[in-house]
Design a protein around this motif. Structure first.
Motif, PDB file in Angstrom:
ATOM      1  N   GLU A 310       0.870  -1.113  -0.059  1.00  0.00           N
ATOM      2  CA  GLU A 310      -0.028  -0.144  -0.111  1.00  0.00           C
ATOM      3  C   GLU A 310       0.949   1.012   0.135  1.00  0.00           C
ATOM      4  N   GLY A 311       0.729   2.036  -1.022  1.00  0.00           N
ATOM      5  CA  GLY A 311       1.449   3.215  -1.250  1.00  0.00           C
ATOM      6  C   GLY A 311       1.798   3.581  -2.434  1.00  0.00           C
ATOM      7  N   MET A 312       2.421   4.690  -2.795  1.00  0.00           N
ATOM      8  CA  MET A 312       2.729   5.326  -4.072  1.00  0.00           C
ATOM      9  C   MET A 312       4.037   5.033  -4.874  1.00  0.00           C
ATOM     10  N   ALA A 313       4.210   4.485  -5.922  1.00  0.00           N
ATOM     11  CA  ALA A 313       5.503   4.260  -6.622  1.00  0.00           C
ATOM     12  C   ALA A 313       5.820   5.730  -7.123  1.00  0.00           C
ATOM     13  N   PRO A 314       7.291   5.873  -6.951  1.00  0.00           N
ATOM     14  CA  PRO A 314       8.472   4.843  -6.903  1.00  0.00           C
ATOM     15  C   PRO A 314       8.942   4.734  -5.546  1.00  0.00           C
ATOM     16  N   GLN A 315       8.314   5.664  -4.404  1.00  0.00           N
ATOM     17  CA  GLN A 315       8.818   5.381  -3.028  1.00  0.00           C
ATOM     18  C   GLN A 315       8.286   3.819  -2.499  1.00  0.00           C
ATOM     19  N   ALA A 316       7.131   3.420  -2.957  1.00  0.00           N
ATOM     20  CA  ALA A 316       6.743   2.237  -2.303  1.00  0.00           C
ATOM     21  C   ALA A 316       7.458   0.833  -2.789  1.00  0.00           C
ATOM     22  N   ILE A 317       8.100   1.036  -3.707  1.00  0.00           N
ATOM     23  CA  ILE A 317       8.991  -0.153  -4.489  1.00  0.00           C
ATOM     24  C   ILE A 317      10.479  -0.188  -4.218  1.00  0.00           C
ATOM     25  N   GLU A 318      10.858   1.077  -3.587  1.00  0.00           N
ATOM     26  CA  GLU A 318      12.415   1.269  -3.379  1.00  0.00           C
ATOM     27  C   GLU A 318      12.888  -0.246  -2.588  1.00  0.00           C
ATOM     28  N   GLU A 319      12.051  -0.648  -1.733  1.00  0.00           N
ATOM     29  CA  GLU A 319      12.844  -1.709  -0.900  1.00  0.00           C
ATOM     30  C   GLU A 319      12.535  -3.088  -1.312  1.00  0.00           C
ATOM     31  N   LEU A 320      11.749  -3.102  -2.342  1.00  0.00           N
ATOM     32  CA  LEU A 320      11.267  -4.450  -2.767  1.00  0.00           C
ATOM     33  C   LEU A 320      12.566  -5.093  -3.799  1.00  0.00           C
ATOM     34  N   PRO A 321      12.491  -6.509  -4.015  1.00  0.00           N
ATOM     35  CA  PRO A 321      13.480  -7.133  -4.937  1.00  0.00           C
ATOM     36  C   PRO A 321      13.613  -6.529  -6.233  1.00  0.00           C
ATOM     37  N   ALA A 322      14.692  -6.908  -6.976  1.00  0.00           N
ATOM     38  CA  ALA A 322      14.776  -6.711  -8.197  1.00  0.00           C
ATOM     39  C   ALA A 322      13.656  -7.127  -9.076  1.00  0.00           C
ATOM     40  N   PRO A 323      12.877  -6.529 -10.030  1.00  0.00           N
ATOM     41  CA  PRO A 323      11.914  -7.241 -10.655  1.00  0.00           C
ATOM     42  C   PRO A 323      12.479  -7.683 -12.155  1.00  0.00           C
ATOM     43  N   ASP A 324      11.601  -8.770 -12.578  1.00  0.00           N
ATOM     44  CA  ASP A 324      11.846  -9.193 -13.828  1.00  0.00           C
ATOM     45  C   ASP A 324      11.144  -8.694 -14.838  1.00  0.00           C
ATOM     46  N   CYS A 325       9.696  -8.158 -14.446  1.00  0.00           N
ATOM     47  CA  CYS A 325       8.663  -7.860 -15.279  1.00  0.00           C
ATOM     48  C   CYS A 325       7.957  -6.849 -14.540  1.00  0.00           C
ATOM     49  N   VAL A 326       7.448  -5.581 -15.079  1.00  0.00           N
ATOM     50  CA  VAL A 326       6.882  -4.723 -14.313  1.00  0.00           C
ATOM     51  C   VAL A 326       5.720  -4.306 -15.266  1.00  0.00           C
ATOM     52  N   PHE A 327       4.540  -4.039 -14.754  1.00  0.00           N
ATOM     53  CA  PHE A 327       3.281  -3.639 -15.217  1.00  0.00           C
ATOM     54  C   PHE A 327       2.792  -2.492 -14.518  1.00  0.00           C
ATOM     55  N   VAL A 328       2.667  -1.254 -15.507  1.00  0.00           N
ATOM     56  CA  VAL A 328       2.450   0.019 -14.914  1.00  0.00           C
ATOM     57  C   VAL A 328       0.982   0.293 -15.542  1.00  0.00           C
ATOM     58  N   GLY A 329      -0.170   0.273 -14.560  1.00  0.00           N
ATOM     59  CA  GLY A 329      -1.427   0.717 -14.921  1.00  0.00           C
ATOM     60  C   GLY A 329      -1.744   1.986 -14.613  1.00  0.00           C
ATOM     61  N   GLY A 330      -1.009   2.425 -13.576  1.00  0.00           N
ATOM     62  CA  GLY A 330      -1.419   3.835 -13.113  1.00  0.00           C
ATOM     63  C   GLY A 330      -0.117   4.354 -12.296  1.00  0.00           C
ATOM     64  N   SER A 331       0.515   5.478 -12.690  1.00  0.00           N
ATOM     65  CA  SER A 331       1.513   6.194 -12.105  1.00  0.00           C
ATOM     66  C   SER A 331       1.382   7.273 -11.459  1.00  0.00           C
ATOM     67  N   SER A 332       0.511   7.950 -11.551  1.00  0.00           N
ATOM     68  CA  SER A 332       0.119   9.181 -10.990  1.00  0.00           C
ATOM     69  C   SER A 332       1.225  10.030 -11.219  1.00  0.00           C
ATOM     70  N   GLY A 333       1.359  10.117 -12.494  1.00  0.00           N
ATOM     71  CA  GLY A 333       2.583  11.047 -13.158  1.00  0.00           C
ATOM     72  C   GLY A 333       3.787  11.010 -12.982  1.00  0.00           C
ATOM     73  N   LYS A 334       4.100   9.738 -12.475  1.00  0.00           N
ATOM     74  CA  LYS A 334       5.393   9.434 -11.875  1.00  0.00           C
ATOM     75  C   LYS A 334       6.205   8.304 -12.952  1.00  0.00           C
ATOM     76  N   ILE A 335       5.968   8.313 -14.123  1.00  0.00           N
ATOM     77  CA  ILE A 335       6.426   7.553 -15.077  1.00  0.00           C
ATOM     78  C   ILE A 335       7.766   7.374 -14.965  1.00  0.00           C
ATOM     79  N   GLU A 336       8.523   8.435 -15.246  1.00  0.00           N
ATOM     80  CA  GLU A 336      10.086   8.376 -15.426  1.00  0.00           C
ATOM     81  C   GLU A 336      10.657   7.856 -14.163  1.00  0.00           C
ATOM     82  N   PRO A 337      10.470   8.233 -13.007  1.00  0.00           N
ATOM     83  CA  PRO A 337      11.093   7.766 -11.985  1.00  0.00           C
ATOM     84  C   PRO A 337      10.779   6.360 -11.424  1.00  0.00           C
TER      85      PRO A 337
END
Length: 418
Positions: A310-337
Motif C-alpha cells: 500500500e503506497g505510491m510508486a516509486p517510493q513504495a517499490i524502493e525496498e522491493l527485490p529486483a523485478p523481472d517484469c513490471v506492469f504500470v497501470g497507474g503511475s500518478s504522473g511518476k512514469i520516469e522515476p
C-alpha cells in the motif's frame, strides 16, 4: 591403473551400507573420503586417506599400484547431490585409463521419507546447501518439497522465510544426524519450527497445498471472474483484451518477480501470479478502497505469492527485490522515476505501461528518451481497440450491437538485445 569405485555409503552409519558396498570396501586396498566415513569401515591393514578435495583424490588414485582396488566413499547416494558428479568427469578427463564403477547407496531422501512414513515419488527435490533456492516458490508450485540445508540456509531460517511468504501453516519435518545414535526428527508447522535451532546439515520435508492450477493458461481471464464492488466509485480494472496483450508482451516466466504498479482491482496481479507460480508478485496500490478490493481478489483466487504494497510508486517499490517484469497501470504522473528505479534494480527488466491518453504516451516517450542515455533499451507502442457485442432485444428478435471499448496504448520497454 587401479580399479576405482565411487561408493555411496548411505547416511554414515555402517548399517545403511548395501551388501555390495560392504563387500567392495572389505576388498579395498585403499579408502579415500571424509574422516568419519573411512574410520567407520574397512580392515586394519587398508590404507586410508582423509580428504574431500577433488584434486587430492585424483592425485591419490594416480599414485596407487596398478593392481590395487581403491574405494572413494561418498555420503548418501552417488547420484543424489553427490561429489561423484564432478569426480567422475575429472577421472574421465585426467585418468582415462582407470577402470571406474559407481556404486549406488541409500540417499537421505529415501531414508528420511521412510522414517516419517511418506512416499518420495511425488516430491520436488531441491538443495540450498551452499547455493540459493526459493523454497517458498517450490512449495507453491509443487506442494511437497524435500530440501537439503546448509550453514548458509538452516532449517529454522527456511521456516522463517516460509512464514514471511504466507506459508506459516505448512507442515514441516526436519531430520538431523540421520542413522546415528543421536538421530533427531522434529515436526510441526513452519511457524512452530521457526523458533527452533537445527544442525546446519539437516534435511527437510515440507508439505502444503500448491497454488491452484488451471486447464488453460491464465492469459486474459474473463472480467466476470474478478470480484468488483459496485457501490460508490468503481475500482479501475485492466480489461481482458488489454490484459492478454500486456501479459504476452511481459513474457512472465514461472519464477519471475513481478511488479503490478497501480494494481486497482488486481486483475493483472492475479494473472501474473498464476503465470509466475514459482515467483512473487508485488501489487502496489495507493487507494485504500482499491487495496481492499485487491486483497479480496487475491483471496478469491487462493493466491499466496502476491504481496500487497500500500503506497505510491516509486517510493513504495524502493525496498522491493529486483523485478523481472513490471506492469504500470497507474503511475500518478511518476512514469520516469518508476522506470528509472526499475532499471536500476535490473537493467534486463521488461516493462509494460498502459495509457488511455496521449499525454501519458508523451510522458512515456519523454521518459524513455532520457533513460536511453544510460540504458540500452527499446520501446514498442501498440494501440489496442476492442469492441464487445451488446444484445438489443425487441419484440421480433434480438440484435447485437458492437460497443467499442476505450482504445488503449500499450508501451513495452525492454533491453535492446531482446
Amino acid at each position: 591403473m587401479p580399479q576405482v569405485y565411487f561408493i555411496g555409503i548411505g547416511m554414515g552409519n555402517p548399517d545403511t551400507l548395501t551388501l555390495r558396498a560392504y563387500r567392495l570396501i572389505e576388498q579395498s586396498d585403499c579408502l579415500i573420503g571424509a574422516a568419519r566415513m573411512i574410520d567407520s569401515v574397512g580392515g586394519t591393514k587398508v590404507k586410508r586417506f582423509s580428504t574431500i578435495r577433488n584434486e587430492e583424490i585424483i592425485k591419490i588414485i594416480s599414485e596407487q599400484p596398478k593392481d590395487s582396488v581403491v574405494s572413494v566413499l561418498l555420503s548418501g547416494d552417488v547420484g543424489f547431490y553427490s561429489a561423484a558428479k564432478k569426480l567422475t568427469v575429472l577421472i574421465r578427463e585426467q585418468l582415462p585409463e582407470v577402470s571406474l564403477e559407481l556404486i549406488c547407496g541409500i540417499s537421505s531422501l529415501q531414508y528420511f521419507c521412510a522414517k516419517i512414513e511418506t512416499s518420495w515419488d511425488d516430491v520436488k527435490v531441491i538443495s540450498v546447501h551452499g547455493r540459493e533456492g526459493n523454497v517458498s516458490a517450490e512449495i507453491r508450485k509443487h506442494g511437497k518439497v524435500f530440501a537439503l540445508t546448509g550453514s548458509n540456509r538452516t532449517a529454522n531460517e527456511i521456516c522463517k522465510q516460509l512464514c514471511e511468504d504466507g506459508l506459516a501453516n505448512a507442515k514441516v519435518w526436519v531430520g538431523e544426524e540421520l542413522s546415528y545414535q543421536n538421530e533427531k526428527i522434529s515436526s510441526g508447522t513452519a511457524k512452530q519450527l521457526s523458533t527452533r535451532s537445527f544442525s546446519s546439515l539437516a534435511v527437510m520435508l515440507i508439505l502444503d497445498v500448491p497454488s491452484p492450477r488451471r486447464k488453460y493458461p491464465a492469459l486474459g481471464l474473463d472480467d466476470e471472474e474478478f470480484l468488483r464492488n459496485t457501490e460508490g466509485k468503481t475500482v479501475p480494472m485492466t480489461k481482458q483484451e488489454i490484459r492478454a496483450v500486456s501479459m504476452a508482451k511481459l513474457k512472465i516466466s514461472e519464477d519471475a518477480c513481478v511488479y503490478d504498479i497501480g494494481a486497482g482491482t488486481g486483475s493483472v496481479s492475479v494473472e501474473a501470479a498464476m503465470l509466475a507460480r514459482g515467483g512473487r508478485v508485488f501489487a502496489v496500490e495507493k487507494n485504500p478502497q482499491a487495496v481492499a478490493q485487491l486483497e479480496e481478489n487475491i483471496a478469491h483466487f487462493a493466491l499466496r505469492n502476491v504481496h500487497v504494497i500500500e503506497g505510491m510508486a516509486p517510493q513504495a517499490i524502493e525496498e522491493l527485490p529486483a523485478p523481472d517484469c513490471v506492469f504500470v497501470g497507474g503511475s500518478s504522473g511518476k512514469i520516469e522515476p518508476i522506470l528509472q528505479l526499475c532499471l536500476e534494480k535490473n537493467p534486463q527488466v521488461r516493462m509494460v505501461v498502459t495509457a488511455i491518453t496521449l499525454e501519458t504516451v508523451a510522458d512515456v516517450l519523454e521518459a524513455v528518451k532520457h533513460i536511453q542515455d544510460k540504458y540500452e533499451i527499446s520501446l514498442e507502442i501498440s494501440q489496442v481497440t476492442a469492441a464487445r457485442a451488446k444484445p438489443l432485444h425487441s419484440a421480433q428478435k434480438t440484435m447485437h450491437l458492437m460497443m467499442g471499448q476505450n482504445p488503449v496504448f500499450i508501451c513495452c520497454i525492454f533491453p535492446k538485445e531482446q
